[in-house]
Scaffold this active site. Structure first.
Site, short mmCIF file in Angstrom:
data_model
loop_
_atom_site.label_atom_id
_atom_site.label_comp_id
_atom_site.label_asym_id
_atom_site.label_seq_id
_atom_site.Cartn_x
_atom_site.Cartn_y
_atom_site.Cartn_z
N SER A 1 0.83 -1.19 0.00
CA SER A 1 0.00 0.00 0.00
C SER A 1 0.88 1.26 0.00
O SER A 1 1.74 1.44 -0.85
CB SER A 1 -0.97 -0.06 1.18
OG SER A 1 -1.93 0.97 1.12
N ASP B 1 -9.35 -2.62 -6.52
CA ASP B 1 -9.10 -3.53 -5.40
C ASP B 1 -9.86 -3.12 -4.14
O ASP B 1 -9.49 -3.48 -3.05
CB ASP B 1 -7.60 -3.64 -5.11
CG ASP B 1 -7.00 -2.37 -4.51
OD1 ASP B 1 -7.72 -1.37 -4.35
OD2 ASP B 1 -5.79 -2.37 -4.20
N HIS C 1 -7.55 -4.68 -1.37
CA HIS C 1 -6.38 -3.86 -1.06
C HIS C 1 -5.81 -4.18 0.32
O HIS C 1 -4.61 -4.42 0.47
CB HIS C 1 -6.75 -2.37 -1.13
CG HIS C 1 -5.60 -1.46 -0.91
ND1 HIS C 1 -4.75 -1.09 -1.91
CD2 HIS C 1 -5.13 -0.86 0.22
CE1 HIS C 1 -3.81 -0.30 -1.43
NE2 HIS C 1 -4.02 -0.13 -0.14
#
Length: 442
Positions: A216, A383, A418
């Site tokens: 991320s 995502d 995600h």
């Protein structure tokens, strides 16, 4: 020929059980996964040191209050002159000590227009805890598997050891690494620390190059770090860059929603409603605006829709003012906008894994202009957080640079979200396969 076909399986049996599981031909996939390539070929796996760079809410911060600190509430100055104490560390203590307003004040940043950089409030000094350890990331009591905890356990299962071959590189979550031509005192220090960590990890592992893994926001940090280093240093010290759901220059729509309605990425018990309570603090962070959507990726399509006006990626500075925090407009123009076109290749072997096939916000509808409310959402592919358009733009830019194209691998995992791409069994297994593949490839 039958014996030759059995030889790889025989070699596989000689490997440690943890590695054998990840390199076996069977790969767990979510239904409909699109993403090519099996696991690494068995045999000859040597573990290179790996450094983990976590997501935005995973780094612990300590604070020290000096005489220059002028608290807005008397109780916020109770620790003045008493040395370092946990600020973003043990959140469960905040409501018990009625410290949430003080926490927000001491976490907030100020943009220094003259320096073109962010700083703490006067008298507030901060530092990141546990740099170097993969066990030193923030523990969210509601989500104990967050912050690379599961992948750390899996890495240890295949033979990695904290402080020996396995390391962590937490950072100050409020700041963002600058693009060339811009400065960040905080990230300049961090990049020097990370350089020394990788060099030390290489030395203690017979000169083996390091694998840098980021998830991320940590994927963006890892990528920007590599791009900031001299080419000769990269060639000597970086084995592979593995990025899971990284935030890239194309930006995405979700940060716009978090800026407008508040972020719940920082879990603070007792801060109810969480997003709105912490919103004034969140809006002072550079990390709150650095990944706004790029006009080059999102064009003129309205991203925020209200009765009075629509806002496209070109209109984000105006949107900041409309949302009630026009103070962010200048740093947005000076620091975030230049990043939107920054697609320089890292020029090291790079693997990027993204989830796709999940409904992801593409447009936010605040029809009455009430940014305290949750918006109506128009969803597209992605995502759950990052839009597919942004992922594809990054892939395209990497492939346009011939020398990087030879070193670039992108994998789309249908059904991977995600936040859980590094925690769900099937997607985690694929991430681990890529890490072990990076160890194996010469």
């Amino acid at each position: 020929m039958g014996i030759l076909r059995l030889l790889p399986l025989a070699l596989l049996l000689l490997l440690p059980a943890g590695i054998r599981e990840y390199l076996s031909p069977a790969i767990d996939r979510a239904p409909g996964e699109d993403g090519g390539g099996g696991g690494a070929a068995p045999g000859g796996v040597v573990l290179h040191p790996i450094v983990l760079v976590p997501g935005v809410s995973c780094s612990e911060l300590e604070v020290r209050l000096t005489d220059a600190y002028r608290p807005s509430l008397p109780r916020c100055g109770a620790m003045k002159g008493k040395g370092w104490f946990g600020l973003w560390a043990n959140c469960s203590d905040l409501p018990a000590h009625h410290y949430i307003p003080c926490f927000m004040e001491q976490m907030s940043l100020v943009y220094d227009s003259a320096a073109g950089d962010y700083r703490n409030l006067p008298g507030v000094e901060t530092r990141v805890r546990n740099f170097g350890s993969s066990r030193g990331f923030q523990r969210n009591p509601k989500h104990t598997d967050w912050c690379l905890e599961i992948i750390r356990q899996e890495l240890e299962r295949v033979g990695y050891r904290d402080g020996d071959t396995l390391f962590g590189a937490p950072y100050d979550l409020r700041h963002a690494p600058p693009v060339p031509g811009y400065s960040s005192a905080v990230f300049s220090r961090y990049f020097r620390q990370l350089t020394r960590l990788i060099e030390d990890a290489s030395r203690r592992n017979q000169g083996r190059k390091a694998i840098l893994f980021g998830h991320s926001f940590g994927g963006m940090v890892a990528l920007d770090f590599v791009r900031s280093t001299p080419m000769a240093w990269r060639e000597r010290h970086i084995k592979h860059l593995v990025l899971a759901a990284p935030l890239t220059a194309g930006g995405f729509v979700q940060p716009v929603q978090l800026f407008a309605s508040g972020s719940d990425l920082l879990f603070v018990p007792g801060a109810e409603p969480l997003a709105l309570t912490l919103r004034p603090m969140w809006r002072t962070f550079e990390s709150a605006i650095v990944n706004f959507p790029s006009p080059a990726v999102f064009g003129r399509r309205p991203l925020v829709i209200t009765r009075e006006r629509n806002y496209s990626a070109d209109d984000m500075a105006d949107f900041l003012a409309a949302a009630g925090y026009g103070a962010a407009a200048e740093p947005f123009r000076r620091r975030a906008v230049p990043r939107m076109g920054y697609f320089q290749a890292p020029m090291v072997p790079t693997t990027v894994l993204n989830g796709v096939g999940i409904e992801t916000p593409e447009q936010l509808v605040y029809w009455d202009g009430d940014f305290d409310a949750e918006p109506g959402l128009v969803n597209g592919d992605g995502d759950e957080d990052i839009n597919l358009a942004s992922m594809l733009a990054f892939d395209e830019q990497m492939r346009r640079q011939p020398e990087q194209n030879k070193l670039f691998k992108t994998i789309k995992l249908r059904g991977a979200r995600h936040g859980t791409i590094v925690t769900e069994d099937w997607s985690l297994k694929r991430v681990m396969q890529e890490i072990l593949e990076a160890n194996r490839i010469d």
